[in-house]
Design an enzyme around this catalytic site. Sequence first.
Site, short mmCIF file in Angstrom:
data_model
loop_
_atom_site.label_atom_id
_atom_site.label_comp_id
_atom_site.label_asym_id
_atom_site.label_seq_id
_atom_site.Cartn_x
_atom_site.Cartn_y
_atom_site.Cartn_z
NE ARG A 149 -4.30 -1.66 1.76
CZ ARG A 149 -5.14 -2.21 2.63
NH1 ARG A 149 -4.88 -2.16 3.92
NH2 ARG A 149 -6.24 -2.80 2.21
N GLY A 172 -12.92 -4.01 1.38
CA GLY A 172 -14.32 -3.72 1.72
C GLY A 172 -14.93 -2.72 0.77
N GLY A 230 -7.61 -7.05 0.65
CA GLY A 230 -6.28 -6.86 1.20
C GLY A 230 -5.49 -8.16 1.27
P1 ADP Z 1 -9.64 -10.49 1.63
O1 ADP Z 1 -8.85 -9.61 2.58
O2 ADP Z 1 -8.89 -10.83 0.41
O3 ADP Z 1 -11.00 -9.92 1.35
P2 ADP Z 1 -10.55 -12.14 3.82
O4 ADP Z 1 -10.11 -11.08 4.76
O5 ADP Z 1 -12.00 -12.42 3.71
O6 ADP Z 1 -9.92 -11.87 2.37
O7 ADP Z 1 -9.89 -13.54 4.24
C1 ADP Z 1 -8.50 -13.76 4.23
C2 ADP Z 1 -8.16 -14.85 5.20
O8 ADP Z 1 -8.93 -15.99 4.97
C3 ADP Z 1 -6.73 -15.28 5.10
O9 ADP Z 1 -6.03 -14.81 6.23
C4 ADP Z 1 -6.80 -16.81 5.05
O10 ADP Z 1 -5.88 -17.42 5.91
C5 ADP Z 1 -8.21 -17.08 5.50
N1 ADP Z 1 -8.74 -18.34 5.00
C6 ADP Z 1 -8.76 -18.79 3.73
N2 ADP Z 1 -9.25 -20.03 3.67
C7 ADP Z 1 -9.56 -20.40 4.93
C8 ADP Z 1 -10.10 -21.59 5.52
N3 ADP Z 1 -10.41 -22.63 4.78
N4 ADP Z 1 -10.28 -21.61 6.86
C9 ADP Z 1 -9.94 -20.53 7.60
N5 ADP Z 1 -9.44 -19.39 7.11
C10 ADP Z 1 -9.25 -19.32 5.79
MG MG Z 2 -8.96 -9.35 4.72
#
Ligand code: ADP
Ligand code: MG
Length: 391
Positions: free
Chosen positions: A34, A372, A348
């Site tokens: 970032r 978000g 993120g």
């Molecule tokens: P983004 O920031 O890309 O929108 P999120 O914040 O929703 O994504 O989720 C990211 C997190 O999801 C990561 O830290 C990852 O470790 C976790 N994650 C992915 N798959 C699983 C899973 N099967 N069980 C638990 N956590 C998970």
């Molecule tokens: Mg996230």
Amino acid sequence: MRTAQDLDVAGKRVLVRSDLNVPLEGGTVTDDGRIRASLPLLQDLLGRGARVVVAAHLGRPKGTPDPTYSLAPVAARLEELLGQPVRLAHDVVGESARDMVGELADGEVGLLENVRFEAGETSKDDTERGAFADRLASLADLYVDDAFGAVHRKHASVYDVAQRLPHASGPLVAKEVEVLKRLTQDPARPYAVVLGGSKVGDKLAVIEALLPHVDTLLVGGGMCFTFLKAQGHDVGSSLLEEDQVDRCRGFLESGKVVLPVDVVAATAFAADAAHDVVAADAIPADRMGLDIGPQSVTVFAEALAGAKTVFWNGPMGVFEMEPYAEGTRGVAEAVAGLDGALTVVGGGDSAAAVRALGIDEARFTHISTGGGASLEYLEGKDLPGLTVLES
Ligand code: ADP
Ligand code: MG
């Protein structure tokens, strides 16, 4: 929307809202994506002789100064990347901030302390927010918002300050809006969306909004287990939102949802836990799914083949731990390898995954810096920080 390019900034104090909310460990920045992304605007303004005052937040301090969330490590990294001194005020709108801004010469830059050290920043009370915004606005002649990751927030440094100063969007905000418009207004087809990650509840609202407009929805990550449950499968101790199972069943009726066929199931949420690839409909009761399996990667890649528009949000597994990173890597490669498609990565952690896995960011059309905010845009919500820039 007016952009920073349209502003005459020479000799002016320009308040820039940047998104510098980076992960820290032991006082050092562990992923400076970032900060790097914020450089083009800052370099442009400095090159044109502006006195640049950067405002940003870090983490979630409770409206009062908290050294854990000081922007000092960010200032240090920004200074390295810019190759010129970055002054850091010890407060947001107090004496230190006023002195710092007063000392800036043309072409110099300073950073205010974490805007969330002030309760007015995030206050729901318009008067309290406005009072803080007045003080922030008094530090500058012009305002440029380059923090796309915060435009969905009605916060003083995002919303109210733009009402008080001549304003424009920075290149990050302008680029995000341009790309997100292409996703929402007549996207080239087939249009596929890949969702994963852990914020299941939040993302179901996105699915609801996107499903009518997409051809295929691939679901992995922590999201997929609520769907697998909706198909009647047991998911062991995997992430599950019991109260959303019915909603997921409804989404499955669209016929557009593609789910994993196998998962990496572990005995615990740990890199050194015993783990095996199991069929998605046969997860043992004492196991948790921490990644999609290799067959799922093949199925997802096949479902993506030929797509002309792809939006990907949320890692396919716990990519931070090596044994559960292959699903995310496989899907990232599949998306990055699409020829002539518009490919957008939002979120993120998804953006961090691309960098952590060493996948060349240039292989995607766009990597969104705001998780978000992009999701809310795609949901069709009104984003206060954009509305105010358009006015
Ligand atoms: P983004 O920031 O890309 O929108 P999120 O914040 O929703 O994504 O989720 C990211 C997190 O999801 C990561 O830290 C990852 O470790 C976790 N994650 C992915 N798959 C699983 C899973 N099967 N069980 C638990 N956590 C998970
Ligand atoms: Mg996230």
